[in-house]
Design a protein around this motif. Structure first.
Motif, short mmCIF file in Angstrom:
data_model
loop_
_atom_site.label_atom_id
_atom_site.label_comp_id
_atom_site.label_asym_id
_atom_site.label_seq_id
_atom_site.Cartn_x
_atom_site.Cartn_y
_atom_site.Cartn_z
N ARG A 1 16.26 12.28 -0.19
CA ARG A 1 15.99 12.47 1.24
C ARG A 1 15.16 11.30 1.78
O ARG A 1 15.39 10.83 2.89
N GLU A 2 14.23 10.82 0.98
CA GLU A 2 13.42 9.67 1.39
C GLU A 2 14.29 8.42 1.54
O GLU A 2 14.10 7.63 2.47
N ARG B 1 17.48 8.32 2.34
CA ARG B 1 18.26 8.45 3.57
C ARG B 1 17.39 8.19 4.79
O ARG B 1 17.83 7.55 5.76
N ARG B 2 16.15 8.65 4.75
CA ARG B 2 15.24 8.47 5.87
C ARG B 2 14.94 6.98 6.08
O ARG B 2 14.73 6.53 7.21
N GLY C 1 17.03 4.64 5.59
CA GLY C 1 18.27 3.93 5.85
C GLY C 1 18.92 3.36 4.62
O GLY C 1 19.78 2.48 4.70
N GLY D 1 24.36 5.22 6.19
CA GLY D 1 23.12 5.59 6.89
C GLY D 1 22.84 4.76 8.12
O GLY D 1 21.69 4.43 8.40
N SER E 1 20.31 6.31 10.43
CA SER E 1 18.96 6.22 9.87
C SER E 1 18.43 4.79 9.97
O SER E 1 17.24 4.58 10.24
N ARG F 1 17.47 4.17 13.57
CA ARG F 1 16.22 4.89 13.87
C ARG F 1 15.04 4.17 13.23
O ARG F 1 13.98 4.02 13.85
N TRP F 2 15.21 3.72 11.99
CA TRP F 2 14.14 3.00 11.29
C TRP F 2 13.78 1.71 12.02
O TRP F 2 12.61 1.38 12.19
#
Length: 360
Positions: A14-15, A17-18, A20, A143, A146, A149-150
């Motif tokens: 999950r980290e 993906r967050r 990217g 991603g 992501s 967003r990042w």
């Protein structure tokens, strides 16, 4: 507030993906990790495309029969695919592989052609489904959402840095652009240029700028891995591509930010200095005024010509800035140091993740 350190395999993934970087997940499978998650969407699209054989020349009963035939043909085709893959005839695939993806592109496209003779619609359906698969691959597989967003979360922080570097890297360009902005010839060219030609010119500058950014990406990924690899094993090709995509999107957004800032500057400068009468005398035809208002004690006119000229200069400045990002060592050190610091924790977590699953 910092997030707690991941403890389980799912938390690590999950980290990633967050950040990217979903491809840092080991044993990443397009079937299981991308398209399987998209089965509801793909199924909804298939249901909608059953209506493809509808024909305005058919009667109501004829259209009902065409849709019924489409349902039968699609069910039979999917059933045959299930049997060839060792599944029950009437069943949903648990794993979406290449045969299922090929069927998603081909079967719905054949329906309007075979039933209604609309082979143009059939070709468009196939192209749409193929494009949808690529969008899903980018959004989920690499991603992209992501990554954006990042990058956007750091965009405001990069504003002063980007503009400061622009002032350092291209001062002569900005002076030249100011002089060029006040020349009638430039206004004549872009006031008469068709909208499609202007868009193609901007697209050309964007493609050239992207090419300059991409040229350095493989070398940057290698350097980044060496600096921030945290002692983990070498990245796989798909993981290197994912890291390169993060770098490309981050730098592209910076170029876009600079281009937008330059466009806004020239629009404001034009409103302060160039009136509608001046535009008319320069372009030899009445100015296309969008609206007028009072600004700094004078009548300011927002004209279509001003927007066109500002867009052209901004797109060229963006291209120049992209080239500067390729050739300016000072810029690259400052920018890449920031990216390295951001990614270092992700690479540290990758090493811990590989140790957790027994692959390091």
């Amino acid at each position: 507030m910092d997030r707690p350190e991941p403890q389980t395999e799912k938390e690590f993934e999950r980290e990633f993906r967050r950040a990217g970087l979903p491809l840092l997940t080991e044993d990443y499978s397009a079937s299981e990790d991308i398209f399987n998650r998209s089965v509801p969407l793909l199924g909804l699209v298939l249901v909608a495309e059953i209506l493809g054989p509808l024909n305005s020349k058919f009667s109501t009963l004829g259209n009902i029969a065409a849709v019924a035939a489409a349902v039968v043909l699609m069910v039979v085709a999917l059933g045959v695919l299930n049997k060839s893959r060792g599944r029950v005839f009437f069943s949903l695939p648990r794993k979406v592989g290449r045969p299922e993806l090929a069927a998603f592109v081909i079967i719905p496209a054949l329906l309007p052609g075979v039933i209604s003779g609309h082979w143009g619609i059939a070709a468009l359906t196939a192209l749409f489904n193929l494009a949808l698969l690529f969008v899903i691959l980018g959004v989920i597989g690499f991603g992209v959402v992501s990554i954006i967003r990042w990058a956007l979360s750091r965009l405001l922080g990069e504003l002063s840095r980007s503009l400061g570097l622009l002032v350092k890297a291209v001062p002569l360009l900005m002076i030249f652009s100011l002089i060029l902005f006040l020349t009638p010839e430039l206004w004549q060219v872009f006031s008469q240029l068709p909208d499609a030609s202007l868009l193609l010119l901007v697209a050309l500058f964007m493609l050239l700028g992207s090419a300059f950014l991409i040229a350095r990406i493989p070398h940057e990924v290698t350097d980044l891995e060496a600096q921030a690899g945290a002692g983990g094993p070498p990245l796989k090709p798909r993981q290197r591509f994912n890291v390169g995509l993060v770098l490309f999107v981050s730098q592209s957004l910076q170029v876009l930010l600079v281009a937008l800032a330059v466009a806004v500057f020239f629009v404001i400068f034009g409103l302060l200095t160039i009136g509608a009468d001046t535009v008319s005398s320069w372009t030899t035809h009445p100015a296309d005024v969008l609206f007028e208002f009072r600004l700094a004690g004078r009548e300011a006119a927002m004209t279509r010509e001003l927007l066109r000229v500002a867009t052209a200069i901004a797109s060229f400045t963006g291209l120049y800035f992209a080239i500067s990002m390729l050739t300016d060592d000072l810029y690259r050190r400052e920018f890449l140091t920031r990216i390295t610091d951001e990614m270092k924790q992700t690479f540290v977590r990758r090493t811990a993740y590989l140790k957790l699953i027994g692959k390091c």
